[in-house]
Scaffold this motif. Sequence first.
Motif, PDB file in Angstrom:
ATOM      1  N   GLU A 114       2.450  10.910  -6.601  1.00 12.80           N
ATOM      2  CA  GLU A 114       2.743   9.503  -6.846  1.00 12.80           C
ATOM      3  C   GLU A 114       3.915   9.054  -5.981  1.00 12.80           C
ATOM      4  O   GLU A 114       4.994   9.639  -6.020  1.00 12.80           O
ATOM      5  CB  GLU A 114       3.058   9.281  -8.326  1.00 12.80           C
ATOM      6  CG  GLU A 114       1.896   9.582  -9.243  1.00 12.80           C
ATOM      7  CD  GLU A 114       2.239   9.286 -10.691  1.00 12.80           C
ATOM      8  OE1 GLU A 114       3.361   8.807 -10.924  1.00 12.80           O
ATOM      9  OE2 GLU A 114       1.395   9.525 -11.552  1.00 12.80           O
ATOM     10  N   ARG A 115       3.672   8.000  -5.200  1.00 13.22           N
ATOM     11  CA  ARG A 115       4.729   7.443  -4.365  1.00 13.22           C
ATOM     12  C   ARG A 115       4.724   5.934  -4.505  1.00 13.22           C
ATOM     13  O   ARG A 115       3.683   5.306  -4.697  1.00 13.22           O
ATOM     14  CB  ARG A 115       4.536   7.830  -2.893  1.00 13.22           C
ATOM     15  CG  ARG A 115       4.653   9.312  -2.627  1.00 13.22           C
ATOM     16  CD  ARG A 115       4.849   9.575  -1.146  1.00 13.22           C
ATOM     17  NE  ARG A 115       6.133   9.102  -0.670  1.00 13.22           N
ATOM     18  CZ  ARG A 115       6.509   9.133   0.619  1.00 13.22           C
ATOM     19  NH1 ARG A 115       5.685   9.596   1.535  1.00 13.22           N
ATOM     20  NH2 ARG A 115       7.689   8.693   0.984  1.00 13.22           N
TER      21      ARG A 115
ATOM     22  N   THR B 124       0.846  -1.189   0.000  1.00 13.19           N
ATOM     23  CA  THR B 124       0.000   0.000   0.000  1.00 13.19           C
ATOM     24  C   THR B 124       0.882   1.241   0.000  1.00 13.19           C
ATOM     25  O   THR B 124       1.757   1.385   0.864  1.00 13.19           O
ATOM     26  CB  THR B 124      -0.912   0.024   1.237  1.00 13.19           C
ATOM     27  OG1 THR B 124      -1.683  -1.184   1.258  1.00 13.19           O
ATOM     28  CG2 THR B 124      -1.845   1.220   1.200  1.00 13.19           C
ATOM     29  N   ALA B 125       0.644   2.118  -0.960  1.00 10.21           N
ATOM     30  CA  ALA B 125       1.452   3.336  -1.055  1.00 10.21           C
ATOM     31  C   ALA B 125       1.094   4.285   0.076  1.00 10.21           C
ATOM     32  O   ALA B 125      -0.093   4.460   0.390  1.00 10.21           O
ATOM     33  CB  ALA B 125       1.238   4.023  -2.400  1.00 10.21           C
ATOM     34  N   PRO B 126       2.064   4.910   0.724  1.00 14.78           N
ATOM     35  CA  PRO B 126       1.758   5.861   1.796  1.00 14.78           C
ATOM     36  C   PRO B 126       1.109   7.120   1.245  1.00 14.78           C
ATOM     37  O   PRO B 126       1.261   7.442   0.058  1.00 14.78           O
ATOM     38  CB  PRO B 126       3.136   6.159   2.401  1.00 14.78           C
ATOM     39  CG  PRO B 126       4.100   5.878   1.295  1.00 14.78           C
ATOM     40  CD  PRO B 126       3.498   4.764   0.502  1.00 14.78           C
ATOM     41  N   PRO B 127       0.386   7.851   2.061  1.00 14.61           N
ATOM     42  CA  PRO B 127      -0.255   9.084   1.567  1.00 14.61           C
ATOM     43  C   PRO B 127       0.805  10.108   1.165  1.00 14.61           C
ATOM     44  O   PRO B 127       1.874  10.189   1.773  1.00 14.61           O
ATOM     45  CB  PRO B 127      -1.067   9.581   2.775  1.00 14.61           C
ATOM     46  CG  PRO B 127      -0.415   8.925   3.962  1.00 14.61           C
ATOM     47  CD  PRO B 127       0.086   7.606   3.477  1.00 14.61           C
ATOM     48  N   PRO B 128       0.520  10.890   0.108  1.00 18.92           N
ATOM     49  CA  PRO B 128       1.519  11.854  -0.365  1.00 18.92           C
ATOM     50  C   PRO B 128       1.747  12.972   0.650  1.00 18.92           C
ATOM     51  O   PRO B 128       0.812  13.501   1.241  1.00 18.92           O
ATOM     52  CB  PRO B 128       0.904  12.400  -1.660  1.00 18.92           C
ATOM     53  CG  PRO B 128      -0.563  12.181  -1.509  1.00 18.92           C
ATOM     54  CD  PRO B 128      -0.718  10.924  -0.687  1.00 18.92           C
ATOM     55  N   VAL B 129       3.008  13.307   0.831  1.00 12.84           N
ATOM     56  CA  VAL B 129       3.373  14.412   1.716  1.00 12.84           C
ATOM     57  C   VAL B 129       3.359  15.730   0.956  1.00 12.84           C
ATOM     58  O   VAL B 129       2.934  16.761   1.458  1.00 12.84           O
ATOM     59  CB  VAL B 129       4.766  14.154   2.339  1.00 12.84           C
ATOM     60  CG1 VAL B 129       5.163  15.308   3.260  1.00 12.84           C
ATOM     61  CG2 VAL B 129       4.775  12.840   3.101  1.00 12.84           C
ATOM     62  N   ASP B 130       3.827  15.680  -0.294  1.00  6.45           N
ATOM     63  CA  ASP B 130       3.889  16.876  -1.142  1.00  6.45           C
ATOM     64  C   ASP B 130       2.805  16.758  -2.213  1.00  6.45           C
ATOM     65  O   ASP B 130       2.732  15.761  -2.938  1.00  6.45           O
ATOM     66  CB  ASP B 130       5.274  16.987  -1.784  1.00  6.45           C
ATOM     67  CG  ASP B 130       5.470  18.312  -2.516  1.00  6.45           C
ATOM     68  OD1 ASP B 130       4.525  19.116  -2.514  1.00  6.45           O
ATOM     69  OD2 ASP B 130       6.561  18.519  -3.067  1.00  6.45           O
TER      70      ASP B 130
END
Length: 651
Positions: free
Chosen positions: A55-56, A44-50
């Motif tokens: 896309e992470r 699971t991709a972590p929530p975007p910080v920027d």
Amino acid sequence: MAEEQKWKPPGEEDEEEEELDETAYKSAKDATLFVIEVSPSMLTAPPPVDTKKPERDTPTSAALKCAYALMQQRIISNPNDMMGVLLYGTEQTKFQEEEQARGGLAYPHCYLLADLDIPAAEDVKALKSLVEDEESSKKLLVPSKKRVSMANILFCANQIFTTRAPNFSSRRLFIVTDEDDPHANDKALKSSAAVRAKDLYDLGVTIELFPISGPDHEFDRSKFYDDIIYNVLPTDPEAPAPISGATAPTSTSDGISLLTSLLSSINSKAVAKRALFSSIPFELGPGFIISVKGYIIFKRQVPKRSCYVWLEGEKPQIATGVTTQIADDSSRIVEKVEIKKAYKFGGEQITFTPEEVSQLRHFGDPGIRIIGFKPLSMLPIWANFKPSTFVYPSEDDYVGSTRVFSALQQKLLRDQKMGLAWFIPRKNASPVIAAVIPGAEKRTENGAQIVPPGMWLCPLPFADDIRQNPETRLIRAPEPLIDRMREIVQQLQLPKAQYDPQKYPNPALQWHYRILQAMALEEDLPEKPEDKTVPKYRQIDKRAGPYTIDWGHELHKQDQMWKQDNENTATIPAKRSAQESLTMRDSKKSKSTEADTGVDDAQMKKAFDKQTLSKMTVAQLKSWLQGKGISITGKKKGELVESVEEHFEKK
């Protein structure tokens, strides 16, 4: 990092100086096994910080990308190192071939993506396809419904290291996971995993953890991994330096950022750490000896050629070099025993036996002998004309060397003194007089050690190595102009006024590596190399542009003032007439002709005795030989010199 000589085929090594003896210490080979968890949370991709970069990558895909980049690096910088990738928690199961597996042991839900081996182009391609191809990754990266035992994973890693890298001096296991307590309700499995980790530790395997913390979950090492990870540093001085540099896994750091920092030096292509000389005596006084090792810390990195490759066939092959000596007159093969070393003296060839040659070159056994001490201020900056050697104590031959070495280093550092030493690095090497300079320990702001405390051996120049600087007329700039330039320099200083060479890799070397990578992996050749040494012109203009314009105005102002002050003192030389120039040219020509031809027997004999015949002009040699009745037809200068030498040798 101790290889100073260029590579030569076997049999062509210089016999004058003995090669480095590498049998006294281990070869710096490294085996690294990535163990990456595959679970719903890891996929699971972590929530975007920027918000600009939404896309992470998922933790699993980020770890695979790091393994892929690390594999690319190790192929070039450390071609003898092994690397493997093991996925656990997958629905599919794959291990070593049956004939390699001991007793046909099976490890369910463990997928050996790349077996521990020296990476080949096929391995890199397979890992690259998994990283870039989403369809193949979705088929493989399917988490299993049943949790895998960590004891089983560690035992699997133990078998891989035992079968694939049994004699490596450095073996490391990288675990990438976000589960801080895999066996929360089963103490038996916890105890079994601790036993398997102890087995790996006894085998010499270092386990490094890269924990992944989520937005609502902080990774807690104390729940399970404090019993698995042994926080010890490698004591083997010849072991490879840690890949991750100064950054070490901690309980609060994010595993992905740690993996990124682990790969921060990939473009610099770090070279292997090796000793220049191993355990040579360091004599402080009569009968007072300790043992030390020497290292080359700073060395210009160039593409290393280890073999020749033949490209004319269907596929490239490594060529085997064979050296044969052939006689010029008969074209027969000359054996090595027939070759003799000689020196031309008095017109005759004086031959020497191998024993006599070795005696002539023997100035003593390898070692460092202190012959005195001087203030450090007496060492001029121009005396540093060769790379210095870093010296560190060794307990191999003399117990207590570290304590004596530390006392000497601290005393020299405290009193700002240096030692003068007679230094022979290895057998048959030429001796040098070296300055023994104390070096203090250097650390970063985080407390990580950059340079250890020790001493440096700086070879000092002999009288023949020093030449007089040419005379120059120094024109000093006016003070207002210097003040303007000082402002420009202050604007262009690096952060903290320090240059970090790791941030600026050699662009020519990186281009060489990139071309090799493209050829090996059958990729498209890159169009333009990445060059971080190119100045950032826009940033320079933004910072120092106005100051540079002011400096230009000041320069123009000072130039006008100088012209006004020196307008009356400038004189223009009068031109010569054409007749005077013609007369002077004819007189110079006649003088040169007289000088070329006017050589008597005494002058020629003196030139022959001093071996300076080659400095004579062709006209002088021809004129003298014609006077002796010796033919000069069609002879070049070298042949004319030989004719003069033969004439005097016959007498």
